[in-house]
Scaffold this motif. Structure first.
Motif, short mmCIF file in Angstrom:
data_model
loop_
_atom_site.label_atom_id
_atom_site.label_comp_id
_atom_site.label_asym_id
_atom_site.label_seq_id
_atom_site.Cartn_x
_atom_site.Cartn_y
_atom_site.Cartn_z
N LEU A 177 -0.12 14.98 -18.87
CA LEU A 177 -0.45 16.26 -18.28
C LEU A 177 -1.87 16.70 -18.59
CD1 LEU A 177 2.90 18.22 -18.90
CD2 LEU A 177 2.07 17.19 -16.76
N ASP A 178 -2.41 16.28 -19.76
CA ASP A 178 -3.77 16.68 -20.13
C ASP A 178 -4.82 15.66 -19.67
OD1 ASP A 178 -2.95 14.69 -21.77
OD2 ASP A 178 -3.62 15.61 -23.64
N ASP A 179 -4.39 14.69 -18.87
CA ASP A 179 -5.32 13.67 -18.36
C ASP A 179 -5.96 14.19 -17.08
OD1 ASP A 179 -6.74 11.49 -17.56
OD2 ASP A 179 -5.03 10.12 -17.37
N GLU A 180 -7.21 14.64 -17.18
CA GLU A 180 -7.87 15.22 -16.02
C GLU A 180 -8.11 14.17 -14.93
OE1 GLU A 180 -11.39 17.23 -17.17
OE2 GLU A 180 -10.36 18.76 -18.36
N GLU A 181 -8.28 12.93 -15.33
CA GLU A 181 -8.53 11.88 -14.34
C GLU A 181 -7.30 11.62 -13.46
OE1 GLU A 181 -10.00 8.37 -16.15
OE2 GLU A 181 -11.86 9.30 -16.85
N GLU A 228 3.64 6.60 -2.46
CA GLU A 228 3.34 5.42 -3.29
C GLU A 228 2.32 4.55 -2.57
OE1 GLU A 228 6.74 3.30 -4.58
OE2 GLU A 228 7.77 5.05 -5.42
N TYR A 229 1.18 4.35 -3.20
CA TYR A 229 0.11 3.56 -2.60
C TYR A 229 0.32 2.07 -2.91
CZ TYR A 229 -2.39 7.90 -1.70
OH TYR A 229 -2.74 9.14 -1.24
N PRO A 230 0.06 1.20 -1.94
CA PRO A 230 0.19 -0.23 -2.19
C PRO A 230 -0.91 -0.73 -3.12
CG PRO A 230 -0.72 0.14 -0.01
CD PRO A 230 -0.33 1.50 -0.54
N ASP A 231 -0.63 -1.84 -3.76
CA ASP A 231 -1.60 -2.43 -4.69
C ASP A 231 -2.52 -3.35 -3.88
OD1 ASP A 231 -3.00 -3.30 -6.84
OD2 ASP A 231 -1.37 -4.43 -7.78
N GLU A 232 -3.43 -2.74 -3.13
CA GLU A 232 -4.33 -3.48 -2.26
C GLU A 232 -5.77 -3.04 -2.51
OE1 GLU A 232 -3.01 -2.61 1.67
OE2 GLU A 232 -1.11 -3.70 1.47
N GLU A 233 -6.72 -3.96 -2.26
CA GLU A 233 -8.13 -3.69 -2.55
C GLU A 233 -8.69 -2.54 -1.73
OE1 GLU A 233 -10.70 -7.03 -2.41
OE2 GLU A 233 -9.61 -8.18 -3.92
N LYS A 234 -8.16 -2.34 -0.51
CA LYS A 234 -8.69 -1.27 0.34
C LYS A 234 -8.35 0.12 -0.20
CE LYS A 234 -4.70 -1.22 3.49
NZ LYS A 234 -4.26 -1.39 4.90
N ILE A 235 -7.40 0.20 -1.13
CA ILE A 235 -7.02 1.48 -1.72
C ILE A 235 -7.94 1.79 -2.90
CG2 ILE A 235 -5.13 2.79 -2.77
CD1 ILE A 235 -4.64 1.98 0.13
N ALA A 236 -8.33 3.07 -3.04
CA ALA A 236 -9.18 3.48 -4.17
C ALA A 236 -8.55 3.07 -5.50
CB ALA A 236 -9.42 4.98 -4.11
N GLU A 237 -9.40 2.64 -6.41
CA GLU A 237 -8.90 2.06 -7.67
C GLU A 237 -8.06 3.04 -8.49
OE1 GLU A 237 -10.69 -0.36 -11.55
OE2 GLU A 237 -11.99 0.23 -9.89
N ASP A 238 -8.41 4.35 -8.43
CA ASP A 238 -7.70 5.31 -9.29
C ASP A 238 -6.28 5.59 -8.81
OD1 ASP A 238 -8.63 6.51 -7.01
OD2 ASP A 238 -9.15 8.42 -7.97
N ILE A 239 -5.94 5.21 -7.56
CA ILE A 239 -4.57 5.44 -7.09
C ILE A 239 -3.90 4.15 -6.62
CG2 ILE A 239 -4.94 7.86 -6.43
CD1 ILE A 239 -5.41 6.91 -3.58
N ARG A 240 -4.61 3.03 -6.74
CA ARG A 240 -4.07 1.75 -6.26
C ARG A 240 -2.79 1.38 -7.02
NH1 ARG A 240 -8.35 -2.64 -7.01
NH2 ARG A 240 -9.45 -1.24 -5.56
#
Length: 321
Positions: A177-181, A228-240
């Motif tokens: 919860l305290d993780d701002e990222e 739920e985001y797929p684990d793919e390169e086209k997805i931004a790294e912070d939500i991949r």
């Protein structure tokens, strides 16, 4: 001069093996030697006065030969082209110096394209004319109306083609919860156009399919949506490969209103006075466009049929150009 010609069918080029007179090349070597010696200080000799052997010993005979080949090629290549009685597509290329005694050179020369027509006179292709339908005219009218659409705020519930003004907050699920990222966005203003079921929603942001999840909402509503985001390169790294909880707060809903097709509206946006004049003009324009497209399509079919029964040869240089 002796010339051996070989036609390269795959590339529509000529391979030329050219054997020239030895004395012509020797003369070119001496001219090259004098040019080099003018710019090189050779002990015991004034510039341009040293003998061939002394210059060759001092600068290396390879340098003399390289310079001699430049002028030698400029001199003999036009004679080679004249003698073979062919029309090149462009400049030839020296592939290899096979020998210097006697001077024997290999050239590759691209040839002009050749077209051998088949039995094109027997080609018969029926002309297919398109018809302008009432639906085509309706779409053209609707496009005109859409260009002058107005937007009105409504109470809801939200329907297809409504614009829903939202503020969205997104957080990665299972993060501290305290993780701002872990916060993807906070109260991000986002107008969302609700698409119809058959429209492509793959480019919707922040995730595909968001708009149709807003069907039925009203101002003041708040939704929690998980994607739920797929684990793919086209997805931004912070939500991949992660699941994100989006809180969507609905602020207002707007509806796009098409203007009525009245004479007053027509006069305000076109050069016509009545609905009948507008529809007649649209039909004429659609028919002209259809005839032009039909004609171009027909010509393309004829050319395709001619090409299919013909043989076309061209050099690779033509493709590069």
């Amino acid at each position: 001069m002796k010339i051996e010609k070989t036609y390269l069918e795959d590339t529509h080029q000529l391979e030329l093996i050219v054997e020239t007179e030895q004395d012509v090349f020797d003369k070119a070597k001496h001219v090259a030697m004098r040019e080099i010696s003018k710019n090189v200080k050779i002990p015991g000799f004034r510039p341009g006065k040293a003998p061939y052997n002394r210059v060759a010993q001092y600068v290396g005979e390879d340098r003399i030969i390289d310079k001699a080949l430049e002028s030698f090629l400029d001199e003999i290549y036009p004679k080679v082209i004249e003698e073979i009685e062919e029309t090149p597509y462009g400049p030839g290329q020296l592939e290899e110096v096979k020998s210097l005694e006697p001077p024997t050179l290999e050239f590759i020369v691209p040839l002009e394209p050749e077209v051998t027509l088949g039995d094109y006179r027997s080609i018969r292709i029926p002309f297919e004319a398109s018809e302008v339908s009432e639906e085509d005219i309706h779409k053209a009218v609707e496009e005109l109306q859409t260009q002058h659409t107005s937007v009105e705020e409504i109470e809801g519930p939200a329907e297809e083609n409504n614009i829903v003004d939202t503020k969205i907050t997104g957080r990665v699920i299972d993060a501290d919860l305290d993780d701002e990222e872990a916060l993807i966005m906070v109260n991000q203003p986002l107008p969302v156009l609700i698409k119809s079921e058959d429209e492509d929603d793959s480019k919707e942001w922040p995730f595909p399919g968001l708009s149709r999840q807003l069907l039925g909402v009203s101002p003041g509503d708040s939704l929690e949506l998980v994607h739920e985001y797929p684990d793919e390169e086209k997805i931004a790294e912070d939500i991949r490969g992660k699941a994100v909880l989006y809180t969507v707060d609905v602020e207002k809903i707007r509806s796009r209103v098409l203007p009525e097709l009245t004479d007053e509206f027509i006069q305000s946006v076109t050069d016509f006075e009545t609905k009948e004049e507008l529809l007649a003009s649209i039909q004429d324009e659609l028919e002209e466009n259809a005839q032009r497209k039909d004609k171009n399509k027909y010509i393309d079919k004829i050319f395709d049929a001619i090409l299919e029964c013909s043989t076309v040869k061209f050099p690779i240089e033509m493709v590069k150009d």
